[in-house]
Design a protein around this motif. Structure first.
Motif, mmCIF file in Angstrom:
data_model
loop_
_atom_site.group_PDB
_atom_site.id
_atom_site.type_symbol
_atom_site.label_atom_id
_atom_site.label_comp_id
_atom_site.label_asym_id
_atom_site.label_seq_id
_atom_site.Cartn_x
_atom_site.Cartn_y
_atom_site.Cartn_z
ATOM 1 N N PRO A 1 6.289 -6.631 -5.167
ATOM 2 C CA PRO A 1 5.256 -5.937 -4.394
ATOM 3 C C PRO A 1 5.525 -5.995 -2.894
ATOM 4 O O PRO A 1 5.931 -7.032 -2.368
ATOM 5 N N SER A 2 5.317 -4.875 -2.242
ATOM 6 C CA SER A 2 5.537 -4.612 -0.818
ATOM 7 C C SER A 2 6.998 -4.319 -0.495
ATOM 8 O O SER A 2 7.294 -3.816 0.587
ATOM 9 N N GLU A 3 7.919 -4.596 -1.411
ATOM 10 C CA GLU A 3 9.329 -4.276 -1.211
ATOM 11 C C GLU A 3 9.646 -3.029 -2.040
ATOM 12 O O GLU A 3 10.214 -3.086 -3.133
ATOM 13 N N THR A 4 9.283 -1.878 -1.492
ATOM 14 C CA THR A 4 9.345 -0.633 -2.244
ATOM 15 C C THR A 4 10.772 -0.247 -2.610
ATOM 16 O O THR A 4 11.042 0.119 -3.768
ATOM 17 N N ASP A 5 11.697 -0.314 -1.665
ATOM 18 C CA ASP A 5 13.049 0.151 -1.930
ATOM 19 C C ASP A 5 13.743 -0.695 -2.989
ATOM 20 O O ASP A 5 14.405 -0.166 -3.892
ATOM 21 N N ASP A 6 13.608 -2.003 -2.903
ATOM 22 C CA ASP A 6 14.234 -2.869 -3.899
ATOM 23 C C ASP A 6 13.593 -2.704 -5.269
ATOM 24 O O ASP A 6 14.212 -3.057 -6.283
ATOM 25 N N LEU B 1 -0.031 -2.798 -4.682
ATOM 26 C CA LEU B 1 1.308 -3.360 -4.860
ATOM 27 C C LEU B 1 2.337 -2.699 -3.953
ATOM 28 O O LEU B 1 3.223 -3.364 -3.421
ATOM 29 N N PHE B 2 2.224 -1.387 -3.774
ATOM 30 C CA PHE B 2 3.147 -0.635 -2.926
ATOM 31 C C PHE B 2 2.342 0.351 -2.085
ATOM 32 O O PHE B 2 2.348 1.561 -2.325
ATOM 33 N N PRO B 3 1.623 -0.158 -1.095
ATOM 34 C CA PRO B 3 0.709 0.687 -0.327
ATOM 35 C C PRO B 3 1.386 1.859 0.365
ATOM 36 O O PRO B 3 0.778 2.920 0.511
ATOM 37 N N ASP B 4 2.636 1.704 0.786
ATOM 38 C CA ASP B 4 3.320 2.810 1.446
ATOM 39 C C ASP B 4 3.546 3.973 0.491
ATOM 40 O O ASP B 4 3.462 5.143 0.882
ATOM 41 N N MET B 5 3.793 3.673 -0.770
ATOM 42 C CA MET B 5 3.971 4.737 -1.749
ATOM 43 C C MET B 5 2.654 5.450 -2.049
ATOM 44 O O MET B 5 2.616 6.663 -2.222
ATOM 45 N N GLU B 6 1.571 4.700 -2.117
ATOM 46 C CA GLU B 6 0.265 5.330 -2.330
ATOM 47 C C GLU B 6 -0.081 6.221 -1.142
ATOM 48 O O GLU B 6 -0.601 7.335 -1.323
ATOM 49 N N ARG B 7 0.220 5.770 0.062
ATOM 50 C CA ARG B 7 -0.074 6.596 1.234
ATOM 51 C C ARG B 7 0.786 7.861 1.248
ATOM 52 O O ARG B 7 0.382 8.875 1.819
#
Length: 854
Positions: free
Chosen positions: A177-182, A446-452
């Motif tokens: 979580p929070s490490e979207t690319d990996d 878990l992946f806030p950047d992806m939700e945004r």
């Protein structure tokens, strides 16, 4: 990985005199929930235990990256559902397998799987013809298996009385979580551990074997060497560049023997000769061929003393850089100006921009394997070392597999795009559908950047200058061509609440400031279209997640309207904007919902369409097709088809739940909300569906199974043709209702719904890691994540650095994820503690059950 992230530590923060302190480990004993198992002679089945016997039948555990494709590890140890070409391939069970040879032992060669499940042997495609050519189903296997899962890890133990060897297999792929690319890498791993259970030293040969499963007609296929393994290759051609692809298998062992080309012959000759090789005590390498190699194998000879263990890591990576995937209808202005600057014509995966070729992917995977394993293990520990009811942990974690399924795509610029679910061969229902993804609560935490990235698409490419927002996005993402069917009330209003939620999760006020004018335009559009008189009463047709328009004010859409208005008020006040118009409408809408749509037990719909008969007879374009004479007769008596009227709708106060999970609080009278939910539980939750008639999609739940139906009419007045999913059971709605009940202090009723749902997915009939609705790995089931917040009240506000706790279960230890890190919250004897496992979580204030700690 920074050293500070390597260790688990307790954050001790002074908060105006209050201290978050560590909690003694002995107070964290896990609680175990049970359900009655009708098929075990009255014995009780424990959640979160091993799957064995019949429960292995349907297990298929996804391994892969977010938006990058997957393969599944079955309960037997087999590989299936190989879906790496950016589309689901649910029945692709490739001829790919591991094997073990005990040297010098008669019948000492086994495929490292349990026996083939019975359901595959008859009734499947081509089964009566003997199965698919090249299938390895007839090769000897281990007799017994046990499967355990703690996402993103799955473990299998294999035993056989004839083999003095115990084998354990662990399958996994990175999930941090929070490490979207990996967490979006096109990779997976299988680790095989062998233990000599005999009394004498033994010599063995471990092998991994793969037919060239990516080879296709018209094109050059080959198998080439790589470092410690082999790569299956398929070249693209001018007319079909999407055929290009690579799948690599390799090990960290320094001395594997690689057979780059199986025997070339007729039909099953290659597999026949391979089986002969696997039964021999000597192994030989073969050189790579320029073309048409049927398959390849790698071999690792080793020795074990009695009781000794040895583990081999197999790493997998894939690379399919081109597609012909395109969905939706772009705006004409965009289509006319589309150039390479605008973006690719077809979907191009994110990983193909980050990595030039398969070798770069494989190198990154091998180099970072240990780090990603450790970080994924931290997530596993933070999530599962919990005191929450185990059926909840199972429901939440099992559905996280959706994020690894072909339901998710991640395009070239890093933004997510999603189907609602997966068909057998194609995605199901395109476009990151807003009113389905309204329910999904895992991704934003878990992946806030992806939700945004969903919000960016919704409020930019999907929204026109008037504020009309389409509920489905094009692929590749581009400005929409707008039409009536793209106007969904629940999706557009829900998006406004989700902007507020995402802002509080990420704490990025600059992001909110940039998108706020678009959000305001969306709100104003909704008012003009559905509440033009500003009376707080939604009128007209309100397209929604049931694929129909509800006509007239109804509890479902009106409650979402309230939540959207509240979100606008909160965001507007933050920016010191004039929100008086929203405040006035909010009060009127709240009064109308509570006074006119509540029948004393639950919220209902007022069916209202002025001029209905005339428009129906003239063929109003908002109807799907034209009405027959039989239909017109019903319309004249009851109004438009596919409404719910006086029904008790499980989603009937959906906006209240969505407001809760978005951090807005409940905008509706709490006693009336509770009354509605208890009515849903009383009338819609069925301990058995034996007497329940369902002419719709009954595979979701039927017969003696328990489940929550979408709607009932306990006071009578069921319409002749209510909305046509009304008698179905959807897991995403079950979790929504269950968590909402828990929010209102009805713990046992909520957990009963969760247990009934998960008991249908025990592996014997349905895959525990694939909850389906209109497709496999259906996004709505990610509503299960809201159970964590409902039980504990854990919510982190990054704008104010505030930790909220509101326990419905007393003392607890539970998982928390934020935009900057994850860990656990411990709550014992009224004292909170924050344990950070990864990253950083800054807490300046704590609010417990609505009261700020001094």
């Amino acid at each position: 990985m920074q050293e500070s992230n390597r260790r688990t530590f307790i954050k001790k923060l002074a908060l105006g005199g209050a201290v978050i302190s560590a909690v003694p480990h002995q107070l964290m004993a896990a609680k175990t929930a049970t359900i009655f198992d009708k098929n075990s002679g009255g014995h009780k089945k424990l959640f979160r235990t091993s799957y064995t016997g019949e429960q292995l039948q349907r297990i298929a555990f996804p391994i892969g990256g977010m938006g990058a494709g997957m393969f599944c590890l079955e309960g037997t140890g087999a590989i299936s559902h190989l879906s790496i070409r950016h589309r689901p391939e649910m029945f692709f069970e490739p001829c790919v397998f591991a094997a073990i040879r005990i040297k010098g032992k008669k019948n000492g060669t086994r495929i490292l799987e349990q026996n083939v499940p019975a359901w595959k042997k008859f009734g499947q495609k081509n089964a009566a013809l003997g199965g698919t050519d090249g299938s390895h189903w007839g090769l000897p296997r281990f007799r017994h298996a046990a499967f355990e899962a703690q996402f993103p890890f799955a473990s299998i133990t294999l035993t056989d009385p004839q083999m003095p060897l115990e084998v354990s297999l662990k399958g996994w792929s990175p999930f941090v979580p929070s490490e979207t690319d990996d967490s979006s890498l096109p990779v997976g791993a299988l680790e095989y551990t062998f233990k000599n259970m005999g009394t004498e030293p033994e010599e063995y040969i471990f092998s991994y074997n793969a037919k060239n499963v990516i080879a296709e007609p018209k094109g050059n296929s080959s198998i080439r060497s790589n470092n410690n393994g082999f790569t299956l290759s398929m070249d693209g051609i001018d007319d079909n560049p999407e055929k290009q692809g690579y799948f690599t298998v390799y090990t960290d062992d320094e001395e594997p023997v690689v057979k780059h080309a199986w025997f070339r012959g007729f039909r099953r000759d290659a597999l026949s000769m391979l089986w002969k090789t696997l039964g021999e005590d000597e192994i030989k390498t073969t050189a790579a061929l320029a073309t048409d190699a049927p398959g390849a194998s790698l071999f690792i000879p080793f020795k074990l003393a009695p009781g000794e263990l040895r583990t081999f890591k197999l790493m997998f990576a894939w690379y399919f850089p081109e597609t012909v995937l395109r969905e939706g209808d772009s705006h004409p202005a965009y289509t006319e100006q589309q150039t390479s600057v605008s973006g690719p014509k077809y979907y191009k995966p994110w990983y193909s921009v980050q990595f030039k070729n398969i070798d770069e992917v494989a190198h990154y995977w091998k180099k970072n394997y240990v780090r990603l394993y450790e970080q994924s293990t931290l997530f596993k520990k933070a999530f599962f070392d919990s005191t929450l009811p185990s059926e909840v942990l199972e429901a939440v974690s099992a559905n996280l597999s959706i994020l690894k399924s072909p339901t998710i795509l991640r395009q070239h610029d890093g933004r997510l795009w999603a189907w609602e679910g997966c068909g057998d061969d194609v995605g199901s229902c395109w476009g990151s559908c807003t009113h389905v993804w309204n329910y999904a609560q895992a991704l934003p935490h878990l992946f806030p950047d992806m939700e945004r990235s969903f919000r960016e698409t919704e409020f930019h490419e999907n929204q026109d200058e008037e504020g009309h927002q389409g509920h489905r996005a094009n692929l590749p993402i581009s400005p929409l061509r707008y039409n009536y069917h793209m106007k969904a009330a629940d999706g557009q209003l829900g998006g406004i609440m989700k902007v507020y939620r995402d802002w509080r999760i990420c704490g990025d006020t600059a992001w909110l400031r940039a998108i706020y004018p678009k959000v305001k335009a969306s709100m104003d559009y909704c008012i003009r279209v559905w509440d033009p008189k500003k009376l707080g009463v939604m009128e007209g047709d309100q397209l929604n997640t049931y694929d129909q328009a509800f006509w007239g004010p109804n509890g479902m859409c009106m409650s979402i309207y309230l939540g959207a208005l509240k979100a606008m008020i909160c965001m507007g006040r933050f920016f010191k904007d004039d929100v008086r118009i929203y405040e006035g409408i909010f009060e009127k809408a709240k009064a109308y919902l509570e006074q006119h749509l509540f029948n004393g037990a639950y919220f209902v719909q007022e069916i209202n369409w002025p001029g209905l008969t005339d428009k129906a007879e003239k063929g109003d374009p908002r109807f799907v097709g034209s009405y027959t004479a039989d239909e017109l007769e019903i319309v004249r008596k009851e109004g438009p088809k596919y409404q719910y009227g006086d029904g008790c709708l499980s989603d009937g106060i959906l906006g209240s739940w969505l407001s809760e999970v978005c951090g807005l609080g409940n905008p509706v009278n709490p006693e009336k909300v509770k009354s509605h939910l208890l009515s849903v539980y009383k009338y819609n939750q069925k301990s058995t569906l034996h007497n329940h008639g369902n002419t719709q999609r009954a595979t979701y739940a039927n017969g003696e199974e328990a489940g929550l139906v979408l709607c009932s009419w306990p006071k009578g007045n069921r319409l002749s043709l209510p909305f046509y999913y009304c008698d179905e059971v959807w897991t995403g709605v079950e979790y929504q209702v269950a968590s909402h009940l828990i929010f209102t202090d009805r713990l046992e009723e909520g957990l009963e719904i969760v247990r009934a749902c998960r008991s249908r997915y025990d592996g014997s009939i349905r895959n525990p890691f694939n909850e389906y609705e209109y497709g496999h790995w259906y996004a709505r089931s990610l509503s299960s994540y809201s159970l964590l917040q409902a039980l504990t009240g854990i919510r982190y506000d990054a704008v104010d650095n505030t930790l909220f706790i509101d326990s419905k279960i007393g003392d607890f230890t539970a998982f928390i994820a934020t935009a900057t890190g994850f860990g656990q919250v411990h709550f014992f004897d009224g004292e909170p503690a924050l344990q950070v496992f990864y990253g950083d979580i800054v807490v300046e204030k704590i609010v417990i059950s609505g009261k700020e700690m001094a």
